[in-house]
Enzyme design. Structure first.
Site, PDB file in Angstrom:
ATOM      1  N   ASP A 376       0.775  -1.331  -0.146  1.00 15.64           N
ATOM      2  CA  ASP A 376      -0.028  -0.012  -0.204  1.00 15.64           C
ATOM      3  C   ASP A 376       0.931   1.321   0.007  1.00 15.64           C
ATOM      4  O   ASP A 376       1.988   1.310   0.816  1.00 15.64           O
ATOM      5  CB  ASP A 376      -0.975  -0.101   1.055  1.00 15.64           C
ATOM      6  CG  ASP A 376      -1.743   1.169   1.392  1.00 15.64           C
ATOM      7  OD1 ASP A 376      -2.880   0.848   0.677  1.00 15.64           O
ATOM      8  OD2 ASP A 376      -1.603   2.156   1.813  1.00 15.64           O
ATOM      9  N   LEU A 377       0.521   1.928  -0.866  1.00 20.16           N
ATOM     10  CA  LEU A 377       1.500   3.337  -0.822  1.00 20.16           C
ATOM     11  C   LEU A 377       0.943   4.355   0.106  1.00 20.16           C
ATOM     12  O   LEU A 377      -0.228   4.601   0.427  1.00 20.16           O
ATOM     13  CB  LEU A 377       1.166   4.076  -2.250  1.00 20.16           C
ATOM     14  CG  LEU A 377       1.831   3.627  -3.607  1.00 20.16           C
ATOM     15  CD1 LEU A 377       1.174   4.099  -4.768  1.00 20.16           C
ATOM     16  CD2 LEU A 377       3.236   3.682  -3.461  1.00 20.16           C
ATOM     17  N   GLY A 418      -7.127   0.601  -5.319  1.00 25.36           N
ATOM     18  CA  GLY A 418      -6.824   1.886  -6.003  1.00 25.36           C
ATOM     19  C   GLY A 418      -5.310   2.231  -5.599  1.00 25.36           C
ATOM     20  O   GLY A 418      -4.726   2.556  -6.697  1.00 25.36           O
ATOM     21  N   ASP A 419      -4.635   2.014  -4.541  1.00 24.02           N
ATOM     22  CA  ASP A 419      -3.407   2.270  -4.383  1.00 24.02           C
ATOM     23  C   ASP A 419      -2.692   1.226  -3.679  1.00 24.02           C
ATOM     24  O   ASP A 419      -1.544   0.893  -3.078  1.00 24.02           O
ATOM     25  CB  ASP A 419      -2.827   3.426  -3.768  1.00 24.02           C
ATOM     26  CG  ASP A 419      -3.429   3.444  -2.217  1.00 24.02           C
ATOM     27  OD1 ASP A 419      -4.448   2.601  -1.845  1.00 24.02           O
ATOM     28  OD2 ASP A 419      -3.198   4.345  -1.639  1.00 24.02           O
ATOM     29  N   GLU A 420      -3.171  -0.244  -3.862  1.00 26.51           N
ATOM     30  CA  GLU A 420      -2.990  -1.377  -3.456  1.00 26.51           C
ATOM     31  C   GLU A 420      -2.309  -2.154  -4.483  1.00 26.51           C
ATOM     32  O   GLU A 420      -2.893  -2.446  -5.583  1.00 26.51           O
ATOM     33  CB  GLU A 420      -4.022  -1.979  -2.717  1.00 26.51           C
ATOM     34  CG  GLU A 420      -4.424  -1.114  -1.499  1.00 26.51           C
ATOM     35  CD  GLU A 420      -6.034  -1.834  -0.774  1.00 26.51           C
ATOM     36  OE1 GLU A 420      -6.440  -2.694  -1.367  1.00 26.51           O
ATOM     37  OE2 GLU A 420      -6.365  -1.641   0.385  1.00 26.51           O
TER      38      GLU A 420
END
Length: 507
Positions: A376-377, A418-420
């Site tokens: 994750d970001l 999404g950001d994963e």
């Protein structure tokens, strides 16, 4: 080609004339010989010089008929059929009058023996003139002009024997005329029936040609490829224009090419097995998907419908081929969209699910471990909200690129949210190998992203679960890796954590 009944009538007349003139030469020759003998007998009884004159005139008449027969063969198109028939009948009339006048002028009426000879001779000539039976009027003219003088002389004779002979002669003439009429009717009916059958066959052939032409246009206008193939040798017997245009061969080249040279995924045994249900009658057609090879060696995907026709000898195979390049591209696009993330080009969750079972099987067989990394970001939401989605999308693309560059070919990275991101690591001997890759990822993401000449920082929080230690299916491993990732975030971010059972207790 015969078009209507008027044509049939004209053809019958033409056929009658051809036969009449064709056989008239032999009839003329027979007349000349028989009359010469008859004249010789009469001349011995009555040496009359006029008999010689009659004979010379008779030769002129026969010569005229002979020349007429020759002219008809060479110039029959010059005049109408009616004209030639009238000319022929005039020749017959002249011949009959000449022979009939012979008995009136030179017949020894006081001799019954000569009377019988005079009757038998013309009857013999009439019987010999069978060609005239083809035209009843010609036969009628010939018989009446030839025999009427004999009938007159016998019926006007001195006693009953003469009269009886004349009556019998009249009956025989009537019999011959009746026979001639019946024969002529049968001949005309036979010709008419033959020409009507010919006309019907011509019409059927015309309709067949129209149907074949229409079918040919339909087949050649079709973009599909249609092959007619010998069922034994698999050599192309006939193809449509679609084959020529799609493959790049000309028709002559295709006539000696085996269908196996075109269908790359079929050999002789495979094709025989494919058409086996057609041979035993269990199916009317079979389908095949494969690739066809063009003359230049390029390949394109096809779908083929294969039928067997045993009505032909030898049997033939009819193959209708559709070029499915566009469909294949569309299917590939759909498959790609179903299994890959359109923004980053990485596989998605669906792809991970499709390959994980096979990966588990390999790991069990090789007694190796498999790791699921959940990434994750950090701070991505801040970047996306403050700088906009375009910048956020660029960061996601750069993230995918960094992940790919750090992994082995056997590893599977995926964007699962999404950001994963999720990574499957195969071929691990122990959990330490997964931690080494996680450390490389953490270190790489400490470096900034450069977007529009602006440095942006977004580190990683990574959770790791191990197969088979933490689970033996994708869902629990993903869940545990997610739990470990949240543990890494709660511990300060920019780090990785392995799943432990204590996390379940805390949850």
């Amino acid at each position: 080609m015969i078009d209507n009944l008027t044509d049939i009538t004209s053809l019958i007349k033409k056929r009658q004339l051809e036969q009449l003139f064709l056989r008239s030469k032999s009839t003329i020759l027979a007349l000349l010989i028989s009359c010469s003998i008859y004249i010789l007998l009469l001349y011995q009884h009555n040496k009359n010089s006029y008999l010689i004159v009659w004979y010379l005139i008779f030769i002129v008449v026969l010569s005229g008929r002979w020349l007429l027969a020759r002219h008809y063969k060479a110039r029959q198109q010059t005049f109408s059929l009616s004209f030639w028939l009238q000319i022929y009948r005039l020749g017959i009339l002249a011949t009959g009058l000449m022979i009939g006048s012979l008995n009136i002028l030179f017949f020894p009426s006081n001799s019954l023996n000569y009377l019988l000879l005079a009757i038998i001779f013309p009857f013999g000539i009439i019987v010999g003139a069978v060609t005239m039976l083809l035209d009843f009027l010609s036969f009628f003219i010939y018989s009446v002009t030839l025999m009427l003088p004999i009938v007159y002389q016998t019926t006007m004779g001195r006693d009953h024997s003469y009269f009886g002979t004349g009556a019998l002669t009249s009956i025989l003439i009537l019999f011959f005329l009746k026979f001639s009429k019946d024969y002529n009717g049968s001949f005309v009916s036979s010709l008419k029936l033959g020409y009507e059958n010919e006309m019907l066959l011509d019409q059927l052939q015309l309709e067949k040609n129209k149907l074949n032409n229409r079918l040919g246009r339909i087949l050649n206008d079709s973009s599909n490829e249609i092959y007619v193939v010998d069922a034994d040798s698999f050599i192309c017997l006939q193809v449509n224009r679609g084959v020529v245009e799609n493959l790049g061969y000309d028709a002559d080249e295709l006539a000696s090419i085996s269908i196996l040279e075109i269908f790359t995924k079929l050999d002789k045994e495979a094709l025989q097995n494919l058409i086996a249900p057609l041979t035993d009658g269990s199916k009317e057609f079979v389908m095949h998907q494969g690739e066809n090879r063009r003359k230049d060696g390029s390949l394109y995907p096809v779908e083929a419908r294969i039928q067997l026709s045993t009505e032909d000898s030898p049997p033939i195979i009819i193959i209708t081929v559709q070029n499915i390049s566009e469909r294949a591209e569309w299917e590939e696009k759909l498959i790609y969209q179903a299994n890959f993330d359109l923004l980053t080009g990485l596989p998605n969750r669906n792809y991970i699910q499709s390959v994980i079972t096979t990966a588990f099987t390999r790991a069990k067989r090789k007694k190796e471990k498999l790791a699921v990394l959940f990434l994750d970001l950090d701070n991505f939401k801040t970047i996306n909200d403050s700088l906009g989605h375009r910048i956020g999308d660029e960061v996601l693309k750069l993230t995918a690129e960094r992940i790919r560059n750090l992994l082995r070919e056997s590893d599977v990275p995926a964007r699962t949210g999404g950001d994963e991101f999720t990574i499957l690591l195969e071929g691990l001997q122990n959990a330490g190998a997964a931690s080494m890759i996680a450390e490389k990822l953490i270190e790489a993401f400490r470096q900034p992203f450069v977007v529009d000449e602006r440095e942006l920082f977004s580190t990683l929080s990574i959770g790791i679960s191990i197969f088979p230690d933490d689970g033996d299916s994708l869902e629990p491993l993903m869940k545990y890796a997610d739990m470990a990732m949240y543990q890494a975030k709660e511990s300060g971010r920019n780090k990785f954590c392995f799943f432990s059972k204590d996390m379940c207790k805390d949850a």
